[in-house]
Design a protein around this motif. Structure first.
Motif, short mmCIF file in Angstrom:
data_model
loop_
_atom_site.label_atom_id
_atom_site.label_comp_id
_atom_site.label_asym_id
_atom_site.label_seq_id
_atom_site.Cartn_x
_atom_site.Cartn_y
_atom_site.Cartn_z
N LEU A 160 3.90 -9.25 -6.17
CA LEU A 160 3.71 -7.90 -5.63
C LEU A 160 4.36 -7.73 -4.26
O LEU A 160 5.10 -6.77 -4.01
CB LEU A 160 2.22 -7.59 -5.53
CG LEU A 160 1.42 -7.51 -6.83
CD1 LEU A 160 -0.04 -7.26 -6.54
CD2 LEU A 160 1.96 -6.40 -7.71
N GLU A 161 4.06 -8.67 -3.36
CA GLU A 161 4.58 -8.53 -1.99
C GLU A 161 6.10 -8.64 -1.97
O GLU A 161 6.79 -7.84 -1.32
CB GLU A 161 3.96 -9.60 -1.10
CG GLU A 161 4.36 -9.48 0.36
CD GLU A 161 3.56 -10.40 1.27
OE1 GLU A 161 4.00 -10.61 2.40
OE2 GLU A 161 2.49 -10.89 0.84
N ARG A 162 6.65 -9.61 -2.69
CA ARG A 162 8.10 -9.78 -2.70
C ARG A 162 8.79 -8.57 -3.33
O ARG A 162 9.84 -8.13 -2.84
CB ARG A 162 8.45 -11.05 -3.48
CG ARG A 162 9.93 -11.41 -3.43
CD ARG A 162 10.18 -12.72 -4.15
NE ARG A 162 9.45 -13.82 -3.52
CZ ARG A 162 9.36 -15.04 -4.04
NH1 ARG A 162 9.94 -15.30 -5.22
NH2 ARG A 162 8.71 -15.99 -3.41
N MET A 163 8.21 -8.03 -4.40
CA MET A 163 8.80 -6.86 -5.04
C MET A 163 8.86 -5.68 -4.08
O MET A 163 9.89 -4.99 -3.98
CB MET A 163 7.99 -6.46 -6.28
CG MET A 163 8.50 -5.20 -6.97
SD MET A 163 7.20 -4.28 -7.83
CE MET A 163 6.19 -3.70 -6.46
N ASN A 164 7.76 -5.42 -3.37
CA ASN A 164 7.73 -4.27 -2.46
C ASN A 164 8.66 -4.46 -1.28
O ASN A 164 9.21 -3.48 -0.76
CB ASN A 164 6.30 -4.03 -1.98
CG ASN A 164 5.46 -3.28 -3.00
OD1 ASN A 164 5.66 -2.10 -3.23
ND2 ASN A 164 4.54 -3.98 -3.64
N LYS A 165 8.86 -5.69 -0.83
CA LYS A 165 9.80 -5.93 0.27
C LYS A 165 11.23 -5.63 -0.14
O LYS A 165 12.07 -5.33 0.71
CB LYS A 165 9.67 -7.37 0.74
CG LYS A 165 8.44 -7.64 1.58
CD LYS A 165 8.39 -9.09 2.07
CE LYS A 165 7.18 -9.31 2.96
NZ LYS A 165 7.10 -10.72 3.44
N ILE A 166 11.51 -5.72 -1.44
CA ILE A 166 12.85 -5.42 -1.94
C ILE A 166 12.96 -3.97 -2.39
O ILE A 166 13.86 -3.23 -1.98
CB ILE A 166 13.22 -6.36 -3.11
CG1 ILE A 166 13.25 -7.81 -2.63
CG2 ILE A 166 14.57 -5.97 -3.71
CD1 ILE A 166 13.40 -8.81 -3.76
N PHE A 167 12.02 -3.55 -3.24
CA PHE A 167 12.12 -2.23 -3.87
C PHE A 167 11.88 -1.08 -2.90
O PHE A 167 12.54 -0.05 -2.99
CB PHE A 167 11.13 -2.13 -5.03
CG PHE A 167 11.58 -2.84 -6.28
CD1 PHE A 167 12.65 -3.71 -6.26
CD2 PHE A 167 10.92 -2.65 -7.48
CE1 PHE A 167 13.07 -4.37 -7.40
CE2 PHE A 167 11.32 -3.30 -8.64
CZ PHE A 167 12.40 -4.16 -8.59
N LEU A 168 10.90 -1.22 -1.97
CA LEU A 168 10.56 -0.08 -1.12
C LEU A 168 11.69 0.28 -0.16
O LEU A 168 12.06 1.47 -0.07
CB LEU A 168 9.26 -0.36 -0.36
CG LEU A 168 8.59 0.87 0.25
CD1 LEU A 168 8.26 1.91 -0.82
CD2 LEU A 168 7.33 0.48 1.01
N PRO A 169 12.30 -0.68 0.57
CA PRO A 169 13.46 -0.30 1.40
C PRO A 169 14.61 0.28 0.57
O PRO A 169 15.27 1.22 1.00
CB PRO A 169 13.86 -1.63 2.06
CG PRO A 169 12.62 -2.45 2.06
CD PRO A 169 11.91 -2.08 0.79
N LEU A 170 14.83 -0.30 -0.63
CA LEU A 170 15.88 0.23 -1.49
C LEU A 170 15.57 1.66 -1.92
O LEU A 170 16.47 2.52 -1.94
CB LEU A 170 16.02 -0.67 -2.72
CG LEU A 170 17.12 -0.31 -3.73
CD1 LEU A 170 18.48 -0.32 -3.06
CD2 LEU A 170 17.09 -1.27 -4.92
N ALA A 212 0.83 -1.20 0.00
CA ALA A 212 0.00 0.00 0.00
C ALA A 212 0.87 1.26 0.00
O ALA A 212 0.57 2.23 -0.71
CB ALA A 212 -0.94 0.00 1.20
N VAL A 213 1.94 1.26 0.80
CA VAL A 213 2.86 2.40 0.82
C VAL A 213 3.55 2.53 -0.52
O VAL A 213 3.71 3.64 -1.06
CB VAL A 213 3.89 2.25 1.96
CG1 VAL A 213 4.96 3.34 1.86
CG2 VAL A 213 3.20 2.32 3.32
N GLY A 214 3.95 1.39 -1.10
CA GLY A 214 4.61 1.42 -2.41
C GLY A 214 3.71 1.97 -3.49
O GLY A 214 4.17 2.68 -4.39
N SER A 215 2.42 1.65 -3.41
CA SER A 215 1.48 2.20 -4.38
C SER A 215 1.33 3.71 -4.21
O SER A 215 1.29 4.46 -5.19
CB SER A 215 0.11 1.53 -4.22
OG SER A 215 -0.86 2.15 -5.03
N ALA A 216 1.23 4.14 -2.95
CA ALA A 216 1.02 5.57 -2.68
C ALA A 216 2.24 6.40 -3.06
O ALA A 216 2.12 7.50 -3.61
CB ALA A 216 0.67 5.77 -1.20
#
Length: 541
Positions: free
Chosen positions: A183-193, A26-30
Motif C-alpha cells: 500500500l505505502e509503496r504504491m501510493n508513493k509511486i501512483f499519487l505523485p504520478l 490517506a490522500v490516495g484513498s480520499a
C-alpha cells in the motif's frame, strides 16, 4: 474464558513505514473517482461559486471532524473495524462487519469502473468511440440493456472482463505485499504520478478556446442557493463521501500507525489536500466543457452529462475528438481516472482483508488472495455483463446514500451516548497532536453534524420510498438496492456469530495521561487483563 482468548495470539501488527507514507495513503484513498466526476457537477448544480461556502463549512464541521474521529478509533484500539468495535463493546461487533460489508460491495463494482478507465485510456490513441461516443459506450462497449428492461443476465462482455481481471491481479499483488511493502509503496509511486498527469490535463484544458466561459459557469455564484437546505445537504454529502470517512477505511489505516503519531495536523493536511484536488478537478472539467460548448455554439448550461459516468465516458470522448492533440489529453484524463480509482480501490480492499485476516487467523497473503478471488468473481459475474451498469447504479445509490450515512449515524450514537467514549477519543487526539483540538470538535462530532447526517438520511429514505429509483423495474430495485443492504446486515450477524481465531479480546488501549484505560471486554482472568494493559502501556510510552 471466552473462545477468542483461548486461541493463538495475533502476529505483530503491521505498521506504515513513515508518517508521510500514511498521509499519502490517506490522500490516495480520499482522491478517487468521485473527485473527478462528481464534485464539478454537484458544485455547478448547487450554486456554482456560492457552493464553495457550504462546501468549506462542511469540510471543517464534518470532513475534518469525522476523519479524526475515525483515526482516533483506529489508533487507540488498533485493529480491523470488527475488532475495534468489539473491543469497545462486544455487542458492537456487527457494526464493524456492516462497514466491512459496505466496502466489499463497493469494491466489486468500483474495480469495474477502473477497468473501463484503463480501456478508455487505450481508446484515446485511436479515438475508437468514433462520431457517437454515447452509442459506443452503451452499445458497442457495455452492450447495455435499457434500464426499464433491467434483469439478471449471464452474458459476460469480454471487452470488459479481461481488463477487469488485470485490475484484480494488480490490486491483489499490491495487497499481498502488505501495508508498507504494498500500500505505502504504491501510493508513493501512483499519487505523485496522478498529480502530475492531472495537472498536465488541467493546464491543457484552461488553454482551450472557450475555457473561460466554462470557468465562469463553474465559479459564478448563485447566492440565492445558500438559502436552499438541499444545497447544504449536498455539500455535506460530497465531503462525507469524498474523504472516505465512517465506513471502515480510515479506521483501518489509522490502526497501522505507530503509537507516536501526530493525528490532528495530519487530518487537516489530508482533508485540505483532497478538497484542493476536487477544486482542481472542477477547473479542468469546466474548462473542457467551456471548449465543448464554444465548438457547438451553445451555452455551457445547455450541455448535458456534466457528472458521473456520462461525463467521463461520453462527454470527455466528445471533447477529445474535437480538440487538437486530443489523444494526449485523453491519455492524461483516463490515466488520471485509472490511478485515482486504483488508490481508492486498494483502501477499500484493505478494510475487508484486515477483517478477514484477524477474524480467521489468516496471513496477509492468504487473506489478500481469498478476498481478491471472491471479489473478482463477483465483479465479473455481476458487473461485466450487459446489465452491469444498471446494477452498479442501483447498488451504488443504496450503499452510499443509505448504508454509509446510516453506519455513520449509528457509530456516533453508540460512541457518544451508549458507551460515552467521545471524551476519551477527544483526549486521545489531543495527546497525539502537535496542536490540540478545542471543545468545538466534540460538539460537532457528537451533536451538530449527526443532525445533518440524520436529515440527509431521512431525505434519502423518503425519496426512495415514495419515488423509487430511476425507471428500473420495482423488483430490480428491491433486489439490488434494499436487497444489498439486507445482505450486509445478515452477513454481519453471521460473521459476528463465528468464533475469532485470534486473541482479539486480549487487547487494552494504551493508558492516556490523566485518563485510565477501560477494558471493553470482560474476562474471567484478571491477571491476563493486567498483563495486557501493562504491556500495551509500556509500548505506548
Amino acid at each position: 474464558m471466552s473462545t477468542a482468548t483461548q486461541n493463538a495470539p495475533e502476529a505483530p501488527r503491521e505498521q506504515w513505514g513513515s508518517q508521510m507514507g500514511f498521509i499519502l495513503a490517506a490522500v490516495g484513498s480520499a482522491i478517487g473517482l468521485g473527485n473527478i466526476w462528481r464534485f464539478p457537477g454537484v458544485a455547478y448544480t448547487n450554486g456554482g461559486g456560492a457552493f464553495l461556502i457550504p462546501y468549506l463549512v462542511a469540510l471543517l464541521t464534518a470532513g475534518v471532524v469525522y476523519l479524526l474521529f475515525d483515526w482516533a478509533l483506529g489508533h487507540r484500539y488498533r485493529g480491523s473495524a470488527p475488532a475495534i468495535f468489539r473491543r469497545i463493546n462486544p455487542k458492537f461487533e456487527p457494526l464493524g462487519w456492516f462497514q466491512v460489508g459496505l466496502c466489499f460491495l463497493i469494491i466489486t463494482y468500483y474495480a469495474v469502473i477502473v477497468a473501463w478507465s484503463f480501456r478508455y485510456m487505450g481508446f484515446s490513441f485511436t479515438k475508437a468511440w468514433g462520431d457517437d461516443p454515447a452509442a459506443f459506450f452503451t452499445q458497442d462497449f457495455l452492450h447495455l440493456l435499457p434500464s426499464a428492461q433491467a434483469h439478471l443476465t449471464g452474458d459476460i462482455v469480454p471487452a470488459i472482463t479481461w481488463p477487469l481481471v488485470l485490475v484484480w491481479l494488480l490490486v491483489t499483488v499490491i495487497m499481498a505485499l502488505g501495508v508498507a511493502g504494498g500500500l505505502e509503496r504504491m501510493n508513493k509511486i501512483f499519487l505523485p504520478l496522478l498529480v502530475v498527469m492531472f495537472v498536465g490535463m488541467v493546464v491543457r484544458a484552461v488553454t482551450l478556446p472557450g475555457a473561460v466561459n466554462g470557468l465562469n459557469s463553474f465559479f459564478t455564484p448563485d447566492w440565492a442557493a445558500l438559502a436552499d437546505p438541499h444545497v447544504w445537504i449536498q455539500a455535506y454529502a460530497q465531503i462525507f463521501f469524498s474523504l472516505s470517512v465512517m465506513f471502515g477505511i480510515m479506521i483501518t489505516y489509522a490502526s497501522y500507525l505507530p503509537r507516536r503519531a501526530n493525528l490532528g495536523p495530519t487530518g487537516f493536511v489530508v482533508a485540505f489536500s483532497n478538497s484542493s484536488f476536487e477544486i482542481l478537478a472542477g477547473i479542468g472539467v469546466f474548462s473542457t466543457l467551456g471548449f465543448m460548448a464554444s465548438k457547438q455554439g451553445i451555452a455551457v448550461s445547455e450541455l448535458e452529462g456534466i457528472t458521473g459516468p456520462i461525463l467521463s465516458f461520453v462527454t470527455f470522448p466528445q471533447v477529445i475528438s474535437m480538440m487538437p492533440g486530443g489523444a494526449v489529453f485523453g491519455v492524461l484524463f483516463f490515466g488520471s481516472l485509472s490511478l485515482a480509482g486504483i488508490t481508492s480501490l486498494v483502501s477499500l480492499i484493505q478494510v475487508v482483508t484486515a477483517a478477514v485476516q484477524e477474524k480467521f487467523g489468516m496471513s496477509v497473503r492468504r487473506s489478500s488472495l481469498f478476498v481478491g478471488i471472491i471479489s473478482a468473481l463477483c465483479s465479473i459475474f455481476l458487473y461485466s455483463t450487459s446489465n452491469g451498469l444498471n446494477m452498479l447504479d442501483v447498488v451504488d445509490n443504496y450503499v452510499n446514500n443509505v448504508g454509509i450515512v446510516g453506519s455513520a449515524i449509528v457509530t456516533v450514537f453508540l460512541i457518544t451516548f451508549v458507551v460515552r467514549r467521545l471524551p476519551e477519543l477527544h483526549h486521545h487526539i489531543n495527546q497525539h497532536s502537535a496542536q490540540p483540538l478545542g471543545a468545538w470538535w466534540r460538539i460537532f462530532a457528537g451533536y451538530i453534524t449527526p443532525i445533518m447526517l440524520t436529515v440527509m438520511l431521512l431525505f434519502a429514505l423518503v425519496d426512495l420510498v415514495q419515488n423509487g429509483y430511476g425507471d428500473y423495474p420495482r423488483w430490480f430495485v428491491l433486489a439490488f438496492g434494499w436487497g444489498s443492504l439486507a445482505f450486509i446486515i445478515i452477513g454481519s450477524l453471521v460473521l459476528t456469530a463465528l468464533p475469532w481465531c485470534t486473541t482479539v479480546d486480549k487487547f487494552l488501549p494504551a493508558r492516556l495521561e490523566g485518563m485510565e484505560p477501560r477494558p471493553y471486554a470482560h474476562h474471567q482472568n484478571d491477571d491476563l487483563i493486567e498483563a495486557s494493559a501493562t504491556a500495551t502501556t509500556e509500548e505506548y510510552r
